[in-house]
Design an enzyme around this catalytic site. Structure first.
Site, PDB file in Angstrom:
ATOM      1  N   CYS A 190       0.804  -1.227   0.000  1.00  0.00           N
ATOM      2  CA  CYS A 190       0.000   0.000   0.000  1.00  0.00           C
ATOM      3  C   CYS A 190       0.837   1.277   0.000  1.00  0.00           C
ATOM      4  CB  CYS A 190      -0.933   0.014   1.206  1.00  0.00           C
ATOM      5  SG  CYS A 190      -2.029  -1.412   1.281  1.00  0.00           S
ATOM      6  N   HIS A 228      -8.719   3.363  -3.120  1.00  0.00           N
ATOM      7  CA  HIS A 228      -7.365   2.968  -2.735  1.00  0.00           C
ATOM      8  C   HIS A 228      -6.744   2.083  -3.829  1.00  0.00           C
ATOM      9  CE1 HIS A 228      -3.933   1.634  -0.583  1.00  0.00           C
ATOM     10  NE2 HIS A 228      -4.495   0.752   0.223  1.00  0.00           N
ATOM     11  N   CYS A 271      -0.902   2.548   6.409  1.00  0.00           N
ATOM     12  CA  CYS A 271      -0.541   1.215   6.872  1.00  0.00           C
ATOM     13  C   CYS A 271      -0.211   0.358   5.654  1.00  0.00           C
ATOM     14  CB  CYS A 271      -1.677   0.594   7.682  1.00  0.00           C
ATOM     15  SG  CYS A 271      -3.253   0.451   6.804  1.00  0.00           S
ATOM     16  N   GLY A 311       0.036  -3.772   4.182  1.00  0.00           N
ATOM     17  CA  GLY A 311      -0.249  -5.185   4.360  1.00  0.00           C
ATOM     18  C   GLY A 311       0.984  -5.975   4.746  1.00  0.00           C
TER      19      GLY A 311
END
Length: 407
Positions: A102, A363, A393, A395
């Site tokens: 991300c 996203h 954040c 993954g």
């Protein structure tokens, strides 16, 4: 060596790494939105071409291109290089992709900044691209994985393939983020994004794109084109009460829903970065200075808390406090984790995602960090603020944060 403290951070030097452009495509809903029939390399070519056109830079002045992408076939390397050349970049300009999940778009910016600051290059493009329509078939969980690792005696290793929605549920349960708070936060994201779109606040960052369109999937040979000019996942009428009617998406008794989680999306973004002295030599005007990035690891089964660890590390690195930051672009992977991070860090909500976040905007994994940067920089200008932070954040259990200063 980074000079710490607000006065030093605001100071200007010929050796600074600066942005002279930050643009993005609209972000559209995967499978249903305006880019559902568009290839990721077409999105990338479009935003690269727009960067060249907006700045008027000679393509031969660009010494490297690095693009974040998570799901693209072969890491997006071959199709991405095709996109760069199709957009008008020189064959003498190298190309690479980067995958920090991300944070891939932000990692590309960080990597390019490091190359500039250490003298490897003086000018380059960093950004990100993702088509979740085309590449989300496995839902970002590997399908060809070692059976030994799947049954690892190390629980954290096994948790690396835990569905992201379950990590959101863990955060909500462990840190007391209730369903009502999540729905209220999600509704505000849509309301802020709708207000920003209505006021035209995205126009400086979005580059409309004409692209193929198959109106009826049952008739794939009937191809037309249409222009995508706006983010299409924003729901202006969303309210906490309407979102409260949605069923939990990841576990029967959970609190994370399709309405208070980020949307899966398609889009691309790019930033043109260079040394300040290079910008002066090329006659280009800096819009912001890159200062620093920080990354931090957390347990995979609560990956959403990553920003709450990465941001303090960034602030310590730069010698700043939460109060020194005028605008925060905090990726809304899930309302649960965004709320936890805001509470843990003591962030004032009016300074966080003032134009909405990923719950409303979407996203597109590899593009998000660069999309956030394209949204942050004009907002700093509108508000008369100097310091901004992009964070998210990641993954498998990490967080990343980058700090910039508006000119």
């Amino acid at each position: 060596m980074l000079r710490r403290g607000l006065a030093n951070i605001l100071d200007k030097s010929a050796s600074d790494v600066v942005f002279v452009s930050a643009l993005r495509t609209p972000v559209t809903r995967a499978y249903k939105g305006g880019f559902r029939d568009t290839y990721p390399e077409e999105l990338l070519a479009h935003i690269l071409k727009a960067t060249l056109a907006k700045t008027g830079i000679n393509p031969t002045s660009i010494e490297d291109v690095t693009i974040g992408t998570v799901l693209s076939e072969l890491g997006g390397a071959k199709a991405g290089r095709m996109a760069a050349l199709h957009a008008g970049l020189s064959p003498t300009t190298p190309f690479s992709t980067v995958n920090r999940q991300c944070a891939s778009g932000l990692q590309s910016i960080t990597a390019l900044a490091a190359a500039i600051s250490t003298g490897q290059i003086s000018c380059g493009i960093a950004g990100g691209v993702e088509s979740m329509t085309r590449n989300y078939g496995s839902r970002a969980i590997p399908v060809d994985l070692s059976p030994i690792l799947k049954d690892s005696p190390v629980q954290d290793a096994k948790d690396c393939i835990m569905p992201m929605g379950l990590t959101s549920e863990n955060v909500a349960e462990r840190y007391g983020v209730d369903r009502a708070a999540q729905d209220e936060f999600a509704a505000r994201s849509h309301q802020k994004a709708a207000a920003a779109r209505e006021a035209g606040r995205f126009k400086d960052e979005i580059v409309p794109m004409e692209t193929r369109w198959i109106a009826d999937p049952e008739k794939p040979s009937e191809v037309t084109t249409h222009v995508v000019s706006e983010d299409d996942g924003i729901r202006p009428t969303a309210t906490a009460s309407s979102l409260a009617k949605l069923k939990p998406a990841f576990k029967p008794t959970g609190s994370s829903t399709a309405g208070n989680s980020s949307q899966i999306s398609d889009g691309a973004a790019a930033t043109l970065m260079m040394r300040r002295s290079t910008a002066a030599a090329l006659g280009l005007t800096p819009i912001a200075k890159f200062v620093a990035s920080a990354v931090a690891g957390v347990k995979p089964d609560e990956m959403g808390i990553g920003p709450a660890v990465a941001i303090p590390r960034l602030l310590e690195m730069t010698g700043l406090s939460v109060g020194d930051v005028g605008v925060w672009e905090l990726n809304e992977a899930f309302a649960s984790q965004a709320l936890y991070c805001m509470r843990q860090l003591g962030l004032a909500e009016e300074r966080v995602n003032p134009n909405g976040g990923a719950i409303a905007l979407g996203h597109p994994l590899g593009a998000t960090g660069a999309r956030q940067m394209a949204t942050l920089l004009p907002e700093l200008e509108r508000r008369g603020e100097r310091v901004g932070v992009v964070s998210m954040c990641i993954g498998t259990g990490s967080g990343m944060a980058s700090l910039v200063v508006r000119e």
